[in-house]
Design an enzyme around this catalytic site. Sequence first.
Site, PDB file in Angstrom:
ATOM      1  N   GLN A   1      79.543  56.618  34.097  1.00 19.69           N
ATOM      2  CA  GLN A   1      80.112  55.456  33.411  1.00 19.69           C
ATOM      3  C   GLN A   1      81.055  54.709  34.341  1.00 19.69           C
ATOM      4  OE1 GLN A   1      81.953  58.075  30.234  1.00 19.69           O
ATOM      5  NE2 GLN A   1      81.229  56.364  29.000  1.00 19.69           N
TER       6      GLN A   1
ATOM      7  N   ILE B   1      82.673  52.653  37.465  1.00 19.97           N
ATOM      8  CA  ILE B   1      82.215  51.459  38.182  1.00 19.97           C
ATOM      9  C   ILE B   1      82.771  51.407  39.598  1.00 19.97           C
ATOM     10  CG2 ILE B   1      81.999  50.124  36.056  1.00 19.97           C
ATOM     11  CD1 ILE B   1      84.692  48.753  36.968  1.00 19.97           C
TER      12      ILE B   1
ATOM     13  N   HIS C   1      77.168  51.557  33.822  1.00 22.00           N
ATOM     14  CA  HIS C   1      78.032  50.391  33.604  1.00 22.00           C
ATOM     15  C   HIS C   1      78.087  49.488  34.832  1.00 22.00           C
ATOM     16  CE1 HIS C   1      80.462  52.326  30.076  1.00 22.00           C
ATOM     17  NE2 HIS C   1      79.248  51.967  29.737  1.00 22.00           N
TER      18      HIS C   1
ATOM     19  N   CYS D   1      80.723  31.174  45.880  1.00 21.20           N
ATOM     20  CA  CYS D   1      79.626  31.427  46.814  1.00 21.20           C
ATOM     21  C   CYS D   1      79.720  30.467  48.004  1.00 21.20           C
ATOM     22  CB  CYS D   1      78.312  31.206  46.064  1.00 21.20           C
ATOM     23  SG  CYS D   1      76.839  31.305  47.086  1.00 21.20           S
TER      24      CYS D   1
ATOM     25  N   CYS E   1      76.390  28.072  47.886  1.00 17.20           N
ATOM     26  CA  CYS E   1      76.139  27.016  46.896  1.00 17.20           C
ATOM     27  C   CYS E   1      77.355  26.640  46.053  1.00 17.20           C
ATOM     28  CB  CYS E   1      74.987  27.423  45.986  1.00 17.20           C
ATOM     29  SG  CYS E   1      75.450  28.576  44.685  1.00 17.20           S
TER      30      CYS E   1
ATOM     31  N   THR F   1      84.220  62.790  30.535  1.00 13.87           N
ATOM     32  CA  THR F   1      83.833  61.693  29.644  1.00 13.87           C
ATOM     33  C   THR F   1      84.531  61.884  28.307  1.00 13.87           C
ATOM     34  OG1 THR F   1      81.931  62.808  28.677  1.00 13.87           O
ATOM     35  CG2 THR F   1      81.529  61.595  30.698  1.00 13.87           C
TER      36      THR F   1
ATOM     37  N   ASN G   1      86.573  69.110  30.751  1.00 10.06           N
ATOM     38  CA  ASN G   1      87.534  68.150  30.243  1.00 10.06           C
ATOM     39  C   ASN G   1      88.830  68.884  29.909  1.00 10.06           C
ATOM     40  OD1 ASN G   1      88.539  65.672  28.962  1.00 10.06           O
ATOM     41  ND2 ASN G   1      86.369  65.130  28.878  1.00 10.06           N
ATOM     42  N   PRO G   2      89.993  68.279  30.190  1.00  7.85           N
ATOM     43  CA  PRO G   2      91.251  68.955  29.875  1.00  7.85           C
ATOM     44  C   PRO G   2      91.447  69.161  28.373  1.00  7.85           C
ATOM     45  CG  PRO G   2      91.642  66.996  31.241  1.00  7.85           C
ATOM     46  CD  PRO G   2      90.188  66.999  30.865  1.00  7.85           C
TER      47      PRO G   2
HETATM   48 ZN   LIG Z   1      75.283  30.768  45.393  1.00 12.98          ZN
END
Ligand SMILES: [Zn+2]
Length: 255
Positions: free
Chosen positions: A106, A108, A126, A156, A159, A198, A223-224
């Site tokens: 999960q 990131i 995720h 960007c 663009c 988790t 897990n704790p």
């Molecule tokens: Zn772009």
Amino acid sequence: MYEIIARTAWSLRRAERILIITGAGLSADSGLPTYRGLGGLYNGCTPEGLPIEDVLSGPMLGRDPALCWKYLAELGRACLKAEPNAGHQAIAELQRLKPQCWVLTQNIDGFHRAAGSPPERLIEIHGGIAPLFCQSCGAESDDLEGHLQRSLPPLCTACGGVLRPPVVLFEEMLPEAAVERLHGEMRKGFDAVLSVGTTASFPYIVEPVLQTRAAGGFTAEINPTATELSPYVDVHLRGRALDILSQLLSHIAGD
Ligand SMILES: [Zn+2]
């Protein structure tokens, strides 16, 4: 505790197909704040008076990218400051020993990749905080750190479109490819499932555990504290992910 770790190690050694599910508790040992999804990094509301779930949402990124990015940047900085820990490394080592060991995370922060987990056996459900990509033309940028030092939102260079991380924001769907890979592996079944740090009881965490247990496989949780998953696992290892994973690995690799 020694006995319960030895028993878990024994079960994991016998297993071929293993799924390790990891959540915020694992990265908390790297110094990242424990959060539920993205939002728990903050306590409820932002200084703007909006729930964090609104601010860090797909619609907000479209409507007010600067506001959304103010909080994405905090997540980005927290991830850049921290590093994978011995728990991530133990998991990567277990994957080297077990060629059919998968990681579903999960988190990131990208720490599993950084610790050496093979990308083809890593499901980031995720998404991740990097690399940024352009919402208009799709161009990628690896320079999260540089962008966070300039004005937000990052744009960007090709663009002028707004860049974003491949993270799942509130009100966005889980990445289709990740969900399909998980379901594909679930159809093949797992001999053992280990849930690490988790707390949230999302279906993609609960289902592999229940399915594996019903099929006679081994299920464990590190897990704790007790979680909603605890009543459904064979073994609950109470403690910090970092300590217990290291001990488990030395049992599995050592004899
Ligand atoms: Zn772009």
